[in-house]
Design a protein around this motif. Structure first.
Motif, PDB file in Angstrom:
ATOM      1  N   SER A 123       0.856  -1.178   0.000  1.00  9.55           N
ATOM      2  CA  SER A 123       0.000   0.000   0.000  1.00  9.55           C
ATOM      3  C   SER A 123       0.897   1.234   0.000  1.00  9.55           C
ATOM      4  O   SER A 123       1.962   1.226  -0.623  1.00  9.55           O
ATOM      5  N   ALA A 170      -2.345   6.395   1.252  1.00 10.09           N
ATOM      6  CA  ALA A 170      -3.681   5.864   1.518  1.00 10.09           C
ATOM      7  C   ALA A 170      -4.331   6.564   2.714  1.00 10.09           C
ATOM      8  O   ALA A 170      -5.552   6.584   2.839  1.00 10.09           O
ATOM      9  N   SER A 200      -3.833   7.541  -4.555  1.00 14.28           N
ATOM     10  CA  SER A 200      -4.153   7.448  -3.127  1.00 14.28           C
ATOM     11  C   SER A 200      -5.380   6.583  -2.891  1.00 14.28           C
ATOM     12  O   SER A 200      -5.416   5.776  -1.956  1.00 14.28           O
ATOM     13  N   LYS A 219      -4.391   2.932  -3.289  1.00 12.59           N
ATOM     14  CA  LYS A 219      -3.597   2.414  -2.181  1.00 12.59           C
ATOM     15  C   LYS A 219      -4.459   2.209  -0.927  1.00 12.59           C
ATOM     16  O   LYS A 219      -4.228   1.282  -0.142  1.00 12.59           O
ATOM     17  N   ALA A 220      -5.459   3.051  -0.754  1.00 13.83           N
ATOM     18  CA  ALA A 220      -6.419   2.796   0.328  1.00 13.83           C
ATOM     19  C   ALA A 220      -7.154   1.483   0.074  1.00 13.83           C
ATOM     20  O   ALA A 220      -7.417   0.704   1.007  1.00 13.83           O
ATOM     21  N   SER A 232      -4.990  -1.465   1.106  1.00 21.11           N
ATOM     22  CA  SER A 232      -5.033  -1.687   2.550  1.00 21.11           C
ATOM     23  C   SER A 232      -6.318  -2.406   2.940  1.00 21.11           C
ATOM     24  O   SER A 232      -6.300  -3.383   3.699  1.00 21.11           O
TER      25      SER A 232
END
Length: 252
Positions: free
Chosen positions: A145, A149, A161, A164-165, A168
């Motif tokens: 990630s 995030a 972003s 990448k969130a 997670s």
């Protein structure tokens, strides 16, 4: 130097492995005794990366793979499984930046970012897990990630972003889905580390380290211990966790 963390002889697959953090992850796993498949889109760079891993005494093989292509993912998984058995370690590292303001992104770039950063890792994780479950094997999946995030400052990476969130959250939900099968799914959220992607960002926005408490970028080697922990038996009770590795660069 080989580090005994209990993964000797296990098959590992690392995406985005020809350069940057992915190459570092590949070397780390190979040093610890894993048989590492280095996956990426550029055969020439993969061949060079595999040779460099083998020069250090590791065992590695190239996997030419564009994670945006579902058929290629399935073909690669079948090929690896037939030769080595299903990977017991997957590092979902492949990713691309957007480097555009959200309202200025063409549809093609939106699709590339989403397919590379979310859909591809999802399909790889499910392809690995389904084979491990069928074989009755335990496994470790690590999503790469990012601290972006959790903290976005308007630097022209809004969709990155978001993806990448999602990486997670993917680790959290798949951990629940597959806990009963002995498949642990976690994520590492690096801060600002030296890499090709970071170099491109610094060219755009200038030196960002002046705002960091320790005024430095991370050395990729600083991620080794976190990765080895998450793929080793030492973390058998850790699943659905996102470990932030950022040198205190970002707020909590």
């Amino acid at each position: 130097m080989t580090v005994d963390v209990g993964i000797d002889g296990q098959v590992a697959l690392v995406t985005g492995a020809a350069t940057g953090l992915g190459f570092g992850f590949s070397k780390t796993l190979a040093r610890s005794g894993a048989i590492v498949g280095l996956a990426g889109r550029r055969p020439d760079r993969l061949a060079d990366a595999v040779a460099r891993v083998e020069t250090e005494g590791g065992t590695a093989f190239p996997v030419t793979l564009d994670v945006r292509d579902p058929d290629a993912i399935e073909a690669a998984m079948e090929h690896i499984t037939q030769i080595y058995g299903p990977p017991q370690i997957l590092v979902n590292n492949a990713g691309v930046p957007d480097a555009r303001r959200a309202h200025q992104m063409p549809l093609e770039l939106v699709d590339t970012v989403l397919e590379t950063n979310i859909r591809g890792p999802w399909l790889l994780a499910t392809a690995v897990a389904s084979r491990l479950i069928a074989a009755g094997l335990e496994g470790r999946i690590v999503n790469v990630s990012s601290m972006s995030a959790f903290d976005y400052r308007g630097e022209g990476a809004a969709l990155y972003s978001v993806t990448k969130a999602a990486m997670s959250r993917m680790a959290e939900v798949l951990a629940v889905e597959w806990a009963a099968y002995g498949i642990n799914v976690n994520a590492i959220a690096p801060g600002a580390f030296a890499s090709e992607m970071m170099d491109a960002m610094l060219d755009r926005v200038g030196d960002i380290t002046t705002s960091f408490p320790r005024k430095r970028l991370g050395d990729p080697a600083m991620l080794e211990s976190t990765l080895l922990y998450l793929v080793s038996p030492a973390s058998q009770y850790v699943t659905g966790t996102v470990i932030k590795v950022d040198d205190g660069q970002y707020p909590r």
